[in-house]
Write an enzyme that holds these catalytic residues in place. Structure first.
Site, PDB file in Angstrom:
ATOM      1  N   ALA A  75     -71.967  68.361  17.285  1.00 13.09           N
ATOM      2  CA  ALA A  75     -72.593  67.047  17.448  1.00 13.09           C
ATOM      3  C   ALA A  75     -74.113  67.152  17.549  1.00 13.09           C
ATOM      4  CB  ALA A  75     -72.024  66.342  18.678  1.00 13.09           C
ATOM      5  N   THR A  76     -74.624  68.259  18.095  1.00 18.28           N
ATOM      6  CA  THR A  76     -76.085  68.430  18.173  1.00 18.28           C
ATOM      7  C   THR A  76     -76.683  68.420  16.768  1.00 18.28           C
ATOM      8  OG1 THR A  76     -76.111  69.594  20.293  1.00 18.28           O
ATOM      9  CG2 THR A  76     -77.933  70.045  18.795  1.00 18.28           C
ATOM     10  N   ASN A 155     -72.379  60.886  28.640  1.00 17.02           N
ATOM     11  CA  ASN A 155     -71.687  62.109  29.045  1.00 17.02           C
ATOM     12  C   ASN A 155     -71.716  62.381  30.548  1.00 17.02           C
ATOM     13  OD1 ASN A 155     -74.473  62.410  28.034  1.00 17.02           O
ATOM     14  ND2 ASN A 155     -74.330  64.483  28.850  1.00 17.02           N
ATOM     15  N   GLN A 183     -68.603  61.630  23.239  1.00 18.64           N
ATOM     16  CA  GLN A 183     -67.758  61.451  24.425  1.00 18.64           C
ATOM     17  C   GLN A 183     -66.756  60.308  24.292  1.00 18.64           C
ATOM     18  OE1 GLN A 183     -67.537  63.401  27.017  1.00 18.64           O
ATOM     19  NE2 GLN A 183     -69.381  64.639  26.931  1.00 18.64           N
ATOM     20  N   SER A 203     -67.872  65.533  17.683  1.00 21.83           N
ATOM     21  CA  SER A 203     -67.767  66.935  18.075  1.00 21.83           C
ATOM     22  C   SER A 203     -66.310  67.365  17.987  1.00 21.83           C
ATOM     23  CB  SER A 203     -68.266  67.074  19.518  1.00 21.83           C
ATOM     24  OG  SER A 203     -67.964  68.351  20.008  1.00 21.83           O
ATOM     25  N   GLY A 204     -66.080  68.673  17.852  1.00 25.71           N
ATOM     26  CA  GLY A 204     -64.709  69.176  17.908  1.00 25.71           C
ATOM     27  C   GLY A 204     -64.298  69.541  19.324  1.00 25.71           C
ATOM     28  N   THR A 243     -71.351  77.390   3.673  1.00 21.71           N
ATOM     29  CA  THR A 243     -69.918  77.552   3.431  1.00 21.71           C
ATOM     30  C   THR A 243     -69.120  76.890   4.549  1.00 21.71           C
ATOM     31  OG1 THR A 243     -70.266  79.620   2.252  1.00 21.71           O
ATOM     32  CG2 THR A 243     -68.072  79.261   3.169  1.00 21.71           C
ATOM     33  N   CYS A 328     -75.684  70.961  29.674  1.00 19.17           N
ATOM     34  CA  CYS A 328     -76.819  71.338  28.835  1.00 19.17           C
ATOM     35  C   CYS A 328     -78.099  71.468  29.647  1.00 19.17           C
ATOM     36  CB  CYS A 328     -77.007  70.305  27.737  1.00 19.17           C
ATOM     37  SG  CYS A 328     -75.466  69.982  26.890  1.00 19.17           S
TER      38      CYS A 328
END
EC number: 2.8.1.7
Length: 404
Positions: A75-76, A155, A183, A203-204, A243, A328
């Protein structure tokens, strides 16, 4: 019940075993290990097919067209690509950007960088409950405003912004609207076929997928253009070269598929657990809820315990994995910039703890947490001269301390 108890799901989540199993099938010689860009043999075709399936799974959860999903390293990177990409592409129309003071650092620091490059950024202060005042947002919009970036769910405090209303305001003025949905995805319903959102970051690893993978939704109708930030082989329709990491993409896809299936029931369960936790601690003296429980996601509870130092509280709660501020920035001893932006004083901001619950949180763990918090607060306040003074009715803010 195993200790320590993990209550930091907003920092990251464990990978769901079903996700891990799917990822394992994309790593070794007997699996789908090929390069999706290799068009000349079966290994490449199979990998490309696996990526297509995942792209569809992600698009389905958020009501998008799979062609609107661009894979990134997280996500960043998605925030950086959205904000820098749109700002650079549309700068001939204007150089004004609007965001809020409580955004994630990935948005704030990207905006700071653009300021160094000559863009003008307005940082809106939210109301005390963390919600953006839409009248203020509208007043900040100018002729040269090209981009608005507002997160869906915060968040640290879990409040939900009205992205539907903000989207209408932006679309009617021809302003690009970016939303950081890190989030909220999998926790709140998101339907991009209805929302007037142009760019959305995902995000994952906040949704039981792997770390190191994310995505950016880029609207096709009306078409949004971005200037690439990562150059190379022209992957992802030229927007993000590199890739594709098939195993991570497949993991993210499976995580989003599971979220779509289980979201409604899971959010009801977490809502119940969060309420149980809050009801178990809200009668402690001088305890404040940060954010807004009515306009918040069910998995985040941010609480300040006045006259207790946040760091000492975290030490006392060593059997709980919780955080003060976001991961963070929590290595610094600065109080949370999010809580400060809500107008909270440093002392109260310093005594805040974020409990974030998730898929593997149990009722037993919540009950243990309540008991531990109550005991720890009592013990720490017994040691605190400030608490004693407060109990004696001394106005601590009026005391002038001697500096040695």
């Amino acid at each position: 019940m195993k200790l320590p108890i993990y209550l930091d799901y907003s920092a990251t989540t464990p990978v769901d075993p079903r996700v891990a199993e799917k990822m394992m099938q994309c790593l070794t010689l007997d699996g789908t290990f090929g390069n999706p860009a290799s068009r000349s043999h079966r290994f490449g075709w199979q990998a490309e097919e696996a990526v297509d399936i995942a792209r569809n799974q992600i698009a389905e959860l958020v009501g998008a067209d799979p062609r609107e999903i661009v894979f990134t390293s997280g996500a960043t990177e998605a925030d950086n690509l959205a904000i820098k990409g749109a700002a650079n592409f549309y700068q001939k129309k204007g150089k004004h950007i609007i965001t809020s003071k409580t955004e994630h650092k990935a948005v704030l620091d990207t905006c700071r960088q653009l300021e160094r490059e000559g863009f003008d950024v307005t940082y809106l202060a939210p109301q005390r409950n963390g919600i953006i005042d839409l009248v203020e947002l509208e007043a900040a919009m100018r002729e040269d405003t090209i981009l608005v970036s507002i997160m869906h769910v915060n968040n640290e405090i879990g409040v939900v912004q009205d992205i539907a209303a903000i989207g209408e305001m932006c679309r009617s003025r021809g302003i690009v609207f970016h939303v950081d949905a890190t989030q909220s995805v999998g926790k709140l319903p998101i339907d991009l076929s209805q929302l007037k959102v142009d760019l959305m970051s995902f995000s994952g690893h906040k949704i039981y997928g792997p770390k190191g993978i994310g995505a950016l939704y880029v609207r096709r109708k009306p078409r949004i253009r971005l200037e690439a930030q990562m150059h190379g082989g022209g992957h992802e329709r030229g927007m993000r070269s590199g890739t594709l990491p098939v195993h991570q993409i497949v993991g993210m896809g499976e995580a989003y598929r599971i979220a779509k299936e289980e979201m409604t029931a899971e959010m009801d369960r977490l809502s119940m657990l969060r309420d149980r936790l809050w009801n178990g601690i809200n009668d402690i003296e001088e305890v404040y809820l940060n954010g807004d429980i009515e306009q918040g996601v069910p998995n985040i509870l941010n609480v300040s315990f006045n006259y207790v130092e946040g760091e000492s509280l975290i030490m006392a709660l060593k059997d709980l994995a919780v955080s003060s501020g976001s991961a963070c920035t929590s290595a610094s001893l600065e109080p949370s910039y999010v809580l400060r932006a809500l107008g909270m004083n440093d002392e109260l901001a310093h005594s805040s703890i974020r409990f974030s619950l998730g898929r593997f949180t149990t009722e037993e763990e919540i009950d243990y947490t309540i008991e531990l918090v109550r005991k720890s607060i009592g013990r720490l306040r017994d040691l605190s001269p400030l608490w004693e003074m407060f109990k004696q009715g001394v106005d601590i803010s009026s005391i002038e301390w001697a500096h040695h």
